[in-house]
Design a protein around this motif. Structure first.
Motif, mmCIF file in Angstrom:
data_model
loop_
_atom_site.group_PDB
_atom_site.id
_atom_site.type_symbol
_atom_site.label_atom_id
_atom_site.label_comp_id
_atom_site.label_asym_id
_atom_site.label_seq_id
_atom_site.Cartn_x
_atom_site.Cartn_y
_atom_site.Cartn_z
ATOM 1 N N ASN A 50 46.124 -38.694 16.389
ATOM 2 C CA ASN A 50 45.461 -38.689 17.695
ATOM 3 C C ASN A 50 45.939 -37.555 18.587
ATOM 4 O O ASN A 50 45.134 -36.891 19.252
ATOM 5 N N THR A 51 47.258 -37.322 18.608
ATOM 6 C CA THR A 51 47.771 -36.258 19.470
ATOM 7 C C THR A 51 47.310 -34.883 18.999
ATOM 8 O O THR A 51 46.952 -34.027 19.810
ATOM 9 N N MET A 52 47.285 -34.680 17.677
ATOM 10 C CA MET A 52 46.844 -33.396 17.147
ATOM 11 C C MET A 52 45.359 -33.165 17.437
ATOM 12 O O MET A 52 44.956 -32.109 17.947
ATOM 13 N N VAL A 53 44.535 -34.177 17.154
ATOM 14 C CA VAL A 53 43.092 -34.032 17.319
ATOM 15 C C VAL A 53 42.731 -33.801 18.780
ATOM 16 O O VAL A 53 42.041 -32.826 19.122
ATOM 17 N N PHE A 54 43.173 -34.683 19.652
ATOM 18 C CA PHE A 54 42.700 -34.619 21.031
ATOM 19 C C PHE A 54 43.374 -33.518 21.837
ATOM 20 O O PHE A 54 42.791 -33.020 22.807
ATOM 21 N N ASN A 55 44.576 -33.114 21.454
ATOM 22 C CA ASN A 55 45.202 -31.992 22.134
ATOM 23 C C ASN A 55 44.426 -30.706 21.858
ATOM 24 O O ASN A 55 44.108 -29.943 22.784
ATOM 25 N N LEU A 205 47.226 -41.119 25.579
ATOM 26 C CA LEU A 205 47.932 -40.803 24.335
ATOM 27 C C LEU A 205 49.426 -40.600 24.530
ATOM 28 O O LEU A 205 50.143 -40.335 23.565
ATOM 29 N N LYS A 206 49.882 -40.692 25.815
ATOM 30 C CA LYS A 206 51.300 -40.448 26.137
ATOM 31 C C LYS A 206 51.718 -39.055 25.637
ATOM 32 O O LYS A 206 52.759 -38.876 25.009
ATOM 33 N N LEU A 207 50.858 -38.100 25.995
ATOM 34 C CA LEU A 207 50.985 -36.744 25.461
ATOM 35 C C LEU A 207 51.025 -35.719 26.578
ATOM 36 O O LEU A 207 50.212 -35.746 27.492
ATOM 37 N N ASN A 208 52.003 -34.809 26.498
ATOM 38 C CA ASN A 208 52.075 -33.679 27.425
ATOM 39 C C ASN A 208 51.030 -32.651 27.016
ATOM 40 O O ASN A 208 50.753 -32.496 25.824
ATOM 41 N N PRO A 209 50.437 -31.912 27.967
ATOM 42 C CA PRO A 209 49.471 -30.871 27.594
ATOM 43 C C PRO A 209 50.013 -29.840 26.618
ATOM 44 O O PRO A 209 49.235 -29.190 25.908
ATOM 45 N N ASN A 210 51.340 -29.684 26.552
ATOM 46 C CA ASN A 210 51.916 -28.718 25.602
ATOM 47 C C ASN A 210 52.054 -29.295 24.192
ATOM 48 O O ASN A 210 52.559 -28.622 23.288
ATOM 49 N N GLY A 211 51.612 -30.562 24.005
ATOM 50 C CA GLY A 211 51.636 -31.171 22.682
ATOM 51 C C GLY A 211 52.851 -32.028 22.399
ATOM 52 O O GLY A 211 52.947 -32.626 21.327
ATOM 53 N N VAL A 212 53.783 -32.130 23.347
ATOM 54 C CA VAL A 212 55.006 -32.928 23.164
ATOM 55 C C VAL A 212 54.778 -34.335 23.708
ATOM 56 O O VAL A 212 54.154 -34.511 24.757
ATOM 57 N N MET A 213 55.281 -35.343 23.009
ATOM 58 C CA MET A 213 55.139 -36.721 23.471
ATOM 59 C C MET A 213 55.924 -36.924 24.752
ATOM 60 O O MET A 213 57.018 -36.372 24.922
ATOM 61 N N LEU A 214 55.379 -37.722 25.669
ATOM 62 C CA LEU A 214 56.001 -37.955 26.967
ATOM 63 C C LEU A 214 57.057 -39.057 26.879
ATOM 64 O O LEU A 214 56.909 -40.026 26.135
ATOM 65 N N ASN A 215 58.106 -38.903 27.666
ATOM 66 C CA ASN A 215 59.147 -39.924 27.768
ATOM 67 C C ASN A 215 58.756 -40.953 28.826
ATOM 68 O O ASN A 215 57.978 -40.672 29.742
ATOM 69 N N ALA A 216 59.307 -42.155 28.698
ATOM 70 C CA ALA A 216 59.034 -43.211 29.669
ATOM 71 C C ALA A 216 59.403 -42.743 31.070
ATOM 72 O O ALA A 216 60.440 -42.125 31.276
ATOM 73 N N ASP A 218 57.716 -40.573 32.860
ATOM 74 C CA ASP A 218 57.178 -39.249 33.172
ATOM 75 C C ASP A 218 55.982 -39.394 34.103
ATOM 76 O O ASP A 218 55.127 -40.263 33.912
ATOM 77 N N PRO A 219 55.876 -38.570 35.164
ATOM 78 C CA PRO A 219 54.745 -38.666 36.107
ATOM 79 C C PRO A 219 53.379 -38.509 35.437
ATOM 80 O O PRO A 219 52.375 -39.020 35.949
ATOM 81 N N LEU A 220 53.323 -37.809 34.305
ATOM 82 C CA LEU A 220 52.046 -37.608 33.620
ATOM 83 C C LEU A 220 51.508 -38.887 32.987
ATOM 84 O O LEU A 220 50.354 -38.937 32.565
ATOM 85 N N LEU A 221 52.341 -39.942 32.946
ATOM 86 C CA LEU A 221 51.901 -41.229 32.413
ATOM 87 C C LEU A 221 51.156 -42.068 33.452
ATOM 88 O O LEU A 221 50.657 -43.152 33.135
ATOM 89 N N ASP A 222 51.082 -41.569 34.671
ATOM 90 C CA ASP A 222 50.423 -42.295 35.756
ATOM 91 C C ASP A 222 48.926 -42.434 35.460
ATOM 92 O O ASP A 222 48.184 -41.451 35.460
ATOM 93 N N ALA A 223 48.463 -43.655 35.217
ATOM 94 C CA ALA A 223 47.067 -43.902 34.847
ATOM 95 C C ALA A 223 46.129 -43.900 36.050
ATOM 96 O O ALA A 223 44.907 -44.013 35.877
ATOM 97 N N SER A 224 46.652 -43.749 37.265
ATOM 98 C CA SER A 224 45.779 -43.726 38.446
ATOM 99 C C SER A 224 44.883 -42.485 38.457
ATOM 100 O O SER A 224 43.909 -42.429 39.219
ATOM 101 N N VAL A 225 45.205 -41.497 37.619
ATOM 102 C CA VAL A 225 44.360 -40.294 37.557
ATOM 103 C C VAL A 225 43.032 -40.576 36.860
ATOM 104 O O VAL A 225 42.077 -39.802 37.016
#
Length: 254
Positions: A50-55, A205-216, A218-225
């Motif tokens: 999933n991370t490879m495909v959608f990134n 996907l709990k994924l950083n735009p640079n392709g690295v998995m996000l840690n618990a 992390d602000p990018l995990l905010d689903a309000s976006v």
């Protein structure tokens, strides 16, 4: 509907129609040789697929794919008389423009459906752990979110292609790709349409735009976006389509 049907008929035997299928199928095609190169002891789960495909799809294929679609659609009309023949019909230039945008929306939706199937096939080919535990909801959600987020890019890219041709369309696509990757991590991600899809799949996907998995945490995990991005994408699509339709209505053709 007649205008949209007429528009679709133009691409019946063209590369544009083939591209709709070939772009998402890339992920199945690349999965086959990757199995041959995969070490015997590697463990690969659905999260890796999933991370490879959608990134790649969100950050690279969609911006450049839509730019190429826009150029090919404009090229079709330039070959047929630079839009002069269309203006001889009963449809207004603004309606002709909207029909073209709708056709691009349909093309990208079809590509999204194929991507959904291609992701699953790619996983079934390459996954070594939990192959049949398919995360249907995650794949479907990510596919639809990215498609909706890409809607506003369609009239922008079609405008660039119609205004200045291939170099403007592809140049804008490359610029959007680079800027979207950078802006997606910023607090002002909502200011750039090319960053919306990349930002919205982060909490999915709990994924950083640079392709690295996000840690618990992390602000990018905010689903309000997600609701913000969805509303912004739909509203921007209609507004930009209306503005570019007015531009096309008033454009003087050489």
């Amino acid at each position: 509907m007649n205008g949209i049907r007429s528009e679709l008929l133009k691409y019946k035997r063209t590369f544009t129609k083939k591209l709709v299928v070939l772009l998402p199928l890339f992920f199945v095609l690349q999965a086959i040789p990757s199995v041959w190169l995969m070490p015997d002891d590697i463990v690969r789960g659905w999260e890796h697929v999933n991370t490879m495909v959608f990134n790649i799809w969100t950050a690279v294929f969609l911006p450049l794919g839509i730019a190429l679609f826009a150029y090919l659609i404009d090229l079709q009309e330039r070959k047929a008389g630079n839009y002069r023949s269309l203006r001889a019909h009963a449809y207004s230039p603004g309606q002709i423009w909207i029909n073209k945008v709708v056709v691009m929306v349909l093309f990208t939706f079809i590509a999204t459906v194929i991507l959904f199937a291609a992701t699953i096939l790619s996983g079934l080919i390459t996954i070594t752990n939990g192959k049949w535990d398919i995360p249907w909801e995650t794949i479907l959600t990510a596919s639809l979110l990215v498609w909706i987020a890409s809607l506003a890019i369609i009239p922008i890219q079609l405008w660039a292609a119609t205004w200045k041709g291939m170099f403007a369309s592809m140049g804008l696509g490359f610029a959007g790709l680079a800027a979207g990757m950078f802006v997606a991590e910023k607090s002002y991600w909502f200011a750039l349409p090319w960053s919306w899809g990349t930002r919205m799949i982060c909490p999915i996907l709990k994924l950083n735009p640079n392709g690295v998995m996000l840690n618990a945490g992390d602000p990018l995990l905010d689903a309000s976006v997600l609701p913000i991005g969805l509303i912004l994408s739909v509203v921007a699509f209609f507004v930009i389509t209306g503005i570019t339709a007015l531009w096309f209505q008033r454009m003087e053709l050489n």
